[in-house]
Design a protein around this motif. Structure first.
Motif, PDB file in Angstrom:
ATOM      1  N   PRO A  43     -20.790 -10.827  -0.787  1.00 54.57           N
ATOM      2  CA  PRO A  43     -20.222  -9.528  -0.877  1.00 54.57           C
ATOM      3  C   PRO A  43     -21.890  -8.717  -1.363  1.00 54.57           C
ATOM      4  O   PRO A  43     -21.738  -7.841  -1.639  1.00 54.57           O
ATOM      5  CB  PRO A  43     -19.877  -9.581  -2.284  1.00 54.57           C
ATOM      6  N   SER A  44     -23.336  -9.138  -1.494  1.00 51.53           N
ATOM      7  CA  SER A  44     -24.432  -8.803  -2.718  1.00 51.53           C
ATOM      8  C   SER A  44     -25.309  -8.976  -1.557  1.00 51.53           C
ATOM      9  O   SER A  44     -26.581  -8.970  -1.413  1.00 51.53           O
ATOM     10  CB  SER A  44     -24.211  -9.409  -3.951  1.00 51.53           C
ATOM     11  N   GLY A  45     -25.464  -9.650  -0.229  1.00 47.13           N
ATOM     12  CA  GLY A  45     -25.791 -10.071   0.313  1.00 47.13           C
ATOM     13  C   GLY A  45     -26.639  -8.458   1.585  1.00 47.13           C
ATOM     14  O   GLY A  45     -25.971  -7.538   0.969  1.00 47.13           O
ATOM     15  N   THR A  91     -26.878 -10.456  12.317  1.00 46.53           N
ATOM     16  CA  THR A  91     -26.730  -8.881  12.962  1.00 46.53           C
ATOM     17  C   THR A  91     -26.860  -7.905  11.671  1.00 46.53           C
ATOM     18  O   THR A  91     -27.352  -7.404  12.505  1.00 46.53           O
ATOM     19  CB  THR A  91     -24.595  -9.008  13.200  1.00 46.53           C
ATOM     20  N   GLY A  92     -26.675  -8.125  10.553  1.00 47.83           N
ATOM     21  CA  GLY A  92     -26.840  -7.513   9.570  1.00 47.83           C
ATOM     22  C   GLY A  92     -27.930  -7.334  10.091  1.00 47.83           C
ATOM     23  O   GLY A  92     -28.661  -5.873   9.717  1.00 47.83           O
ATOM     24  N   LEU A 144     -22.730  -0.622  -1.833  1.00 50.10           N
ATOM     25  CA  LEU A 144     -22.074  -0.408  -0.878  1.00 50.10           C
ATOM     26  C   LEU A 144     -21.977  -2.144   0.007  1.00 50.10           C
ATOM     27  O   LEU A 144     -22.436  -3.025  -0.949  1.00 50.10           O
ATOM     28  CB  LEU A 144     -23.265   0.013   0.570  1.00 50.10           C
ATOM     29  N   VAL A 145     -20.255  -2.536   0.517  1.00 49.62           N
ATOM     30  CA  VAL A 145     -20.891  -3.623   0.821  1.00 49.62           C
ATOM     31  C   VAL A 145     -20.285  -3.876   2.129  1.00 49.62           C
ATOM     32  O   VAL A 145     -19.382  -2.763   2.595  1.00 49.62           O
ATOM     33  CB  VAL A 145     -18.940  -4.111   0.230  1.00 49.62           C
ATOM     34  N   LEU A 146     -20.771  -5.230   2.860  1.00 44.40           N
ATOM     35  CA  LEU A 146     -20.201  -4.811   4.130  1.00 44.40           C
ATOM     36  C   LEU A 146     -19.651  -6.477   4.598  1.00 44.40           C
ATOM     37  O   LEU A 146     -19.120  -6.984   3.292  1.00 44.40           O
ATOM     38  CB  LEU A 146     -22.181  -5.576   4.907  1.00 44.40           C
ATOM     39  N   VAL A 147     -18.441  -5.250   5.651  1.00 43.00           N
ATOM     40  CA  VAL A 147     -17.591  -6.484   6.298  1.00 43.00           C
ATOM     41  C   VAL A 147     -17.405  -6.894   7.333  1.00 43.00           C
ATOM     42  O   VAL A 147     -17.785  -5.944   7.771  1.00 43.00           O
ATOM     43  CB  VAL A 147     -16.432  -6.174   5.558  1.00 43.00           C
TER      44      VAL A 147
END
Length: 486
Positions: free
Chosen positions: A155-157, A355-356, A182-185
């Motif tokens: 979550p911190s990446g 991908t991120g 912001l959090v990426l999911v």
């Protein structure tokens, strides 16, 4: 216990050609073990000697030995050569191979897939042909050139992507957010599961649009929450219908899904104010907020005064680029951020680091801005062509109860039909004409509620709009005439 090692004179007969040389050599050695000519602990000949005896390239023997070691049939130690591993005789007797054999393809035991529709008007998928191939490849090359990450981002990446998205949200949606917020999911469903856990929504009511996004409703239900239906009108969800017992409210204010209403500013402000007074969490799904036509942008709920403390904002790459990316962003209220991180650590849900990074490069380079401008022009033209073709047919639009809605934003319009119309049957009949559409019945929680068809125009060429409108007019008219006679 393996026997004492012994050197053996190995005479192999290779299987007929048809498979790779390494497979043929390894198969011959496994056969020798099965027949008892080789035993655990026996030393295999040096690769050079065996290659000379077989009359093959030494590389094939080296690869065969590597294959046998990887399968557990042999073991290699520096200075000791390659020997048959303990237990190899039992494995060979049981018929275990050193590699997966390439057998004939399996025979399909299901019916063949139906042919692809001539015109696919199902909502939810943008036109990926609009993405610049050069920009796309450039972003992925940059991501591939970066060092391989040691562990999953967590979550911190994704620091690069979070920084890029913070700028993107400020420019396009008026949302001020620090990248650390912001959090990426991996998708909106993941975000909803995470919010349900972080906000303790299990066993509590969540006000939910009716009709509404069925996948979101199911995700909340599976998370233990109790979605409570609130009928939407021409302005979307009405904040006056919220109750004090609602722990949260899920809504799609930019383009209500599926009916397409844009929530006006007055309702947006009222919704945030009511949430602030009652301590209610607003879940704002901004699934296609980037696309609007002939109207000014409306502020996201998150950007309204009080929104930062009470709105969890959801965005996704699915509508602006492709659903295949499986990446969404969550901006929770600050009070929930720590619990969101903890919920994701417990579930282990992550987005792909490569991908991120590729998406970050795509945004930072300006490619996303260029893409959105190009896509908005194209979608606007396709929307105008379809809406104009439908409205030019009075045999359809002059019928009582038939109306087009949701045309100001998003990637689909709704053809509303009279009460009692079997919209699922209409959609099925259009499917036989090569037109894939979805009826509103998929988004109703019961048999009540509006009838109609969702018509996605993102992948419909302008030149085909008239033909599609003609077929829709004919099929819908036939169903409505049948209903009137019945």
């Amino acid at each position: 216990m393996a026997r004492h090692s012994r050197d053996v004179q190995l005479t192999l007969t290779l299987p007929p050609t048809g498979t790779a040389l390494r497979h043929r050599i390894s198969e011959a050695i496994v056969d020798a073990i099965r027949l008892g000519r080789l035993h655990p602990g026996d030393a295999l000949p040096p690769t050079r000697a065996l290659a000379a005896e077989l009359g093959v390239a030494r590389a094939g023997v080296v690869e065969a030995y590597d294959e046998l070691c990887a399968a557990g049939y042999a073991c290699a130690r520096p200075g000791s050569g390659t020997r048959i591993a303990p237990g190899a005789d039992a494995a060979a007797a049981a018929g275990a191979g050193s590699h997966v054999s390439e057998g004939p393809p399996p025979v399909a035991d299901t019916a063949p897939a139906p042919p692809a529709p001539t015109w696919d008007l199902t909502p939810g998928s943008p036109d990926t042909d609009l993405v610049s191939p050069d920009d796309w490849r450039r972003a992925w090359r940059a991501a591939a050139a970066a060092p391989i990450q040691v562990r999953a981002p967590g979550p911190s990446g994704h620091p690069e992507l979070r920084r890029a998205l913070a700028v993107h949200l400020r420019r396009t949606r008026g949302i001020l957010a620090h990248p650390d917020e912001l959090v990426l999911v991996p998708g909106v469903d993941s975000a909803l599961r995470t919010l349900a856990a972080a906000a303790n929504l299990a066993g509590r009511d969540v006000a939910f649009e009716e009709p509404g996004y069925g996948s979101a409703r199911r995700t909340l239900e599976l998370s233990g929450a109790h979605p409570r239906s609130i009928a939407v009108d021409a302005d979307g969800l009405d904040p006056a219908l919220l109750r004090a017992t609602d722990a949260a409210v899920y809504c799609t204010p930019a383009h209500q899904y599926p009916l397409g209403a844009r929530m006006p500013v007055t309702r947006r402000a009222e919704l945030v104010a009511r949430a602030a007074a009652a301590g209610t969490l607003i879940i704002e799904d901004d699934y296609d907020g980037e696309f609007r036509y002939d109207v000014s942008a409306l502020p996201a709920l998150r950007s309204i005064e009080g929104g930062r403390e009470h709105v969890a904002y959801l965005g996704t790459a699915s509508k602006i680029l492709s659903p295949s990316i499986r990446l969404a962003w969550l901006l929770p209220p600050p009070a929930l951020l720590g619990r969101v991180h903890e919920a994701l650590r417990r579930t282990g849900e992550n987005c792909c680091g490569v991908t991120g990074l590729a998406l970050a490069r795509f945004i930072e380079s300006g490619a996303l801005t260029r893409h959105l401008a190009r896509a908005s022009r194209t979608y606007s033209a396709r929307r105008s062509a379809l809406v104009g073709a439908l409205r030019s047919r009075p045999a359809l639009t002059d019928r009582p109860g038939v109306e087009l809605s949701g045309i100001e934003a998003g990637l689909h319009v709704v053809l509303q039909l009279p009460d009692g119309t079997d919209d699922a049957a209409v959609a099925t009949d259009l499917g036989t004409r090569g037109i894939a559409v979805i009826g509103l019945g998929r988004y109703r929680s019961d048999d009540e509620g509006p009838r109609g068809l969702m018509l996605g125009y993102a992948r419909l060429p302008e030149t085909q709009a008239d033909a599609v409108a003609g077929a829709i007019t004919e099929v819908v008219g036939r169903h409505l005439d049948r209903n009137r006679r019945g």
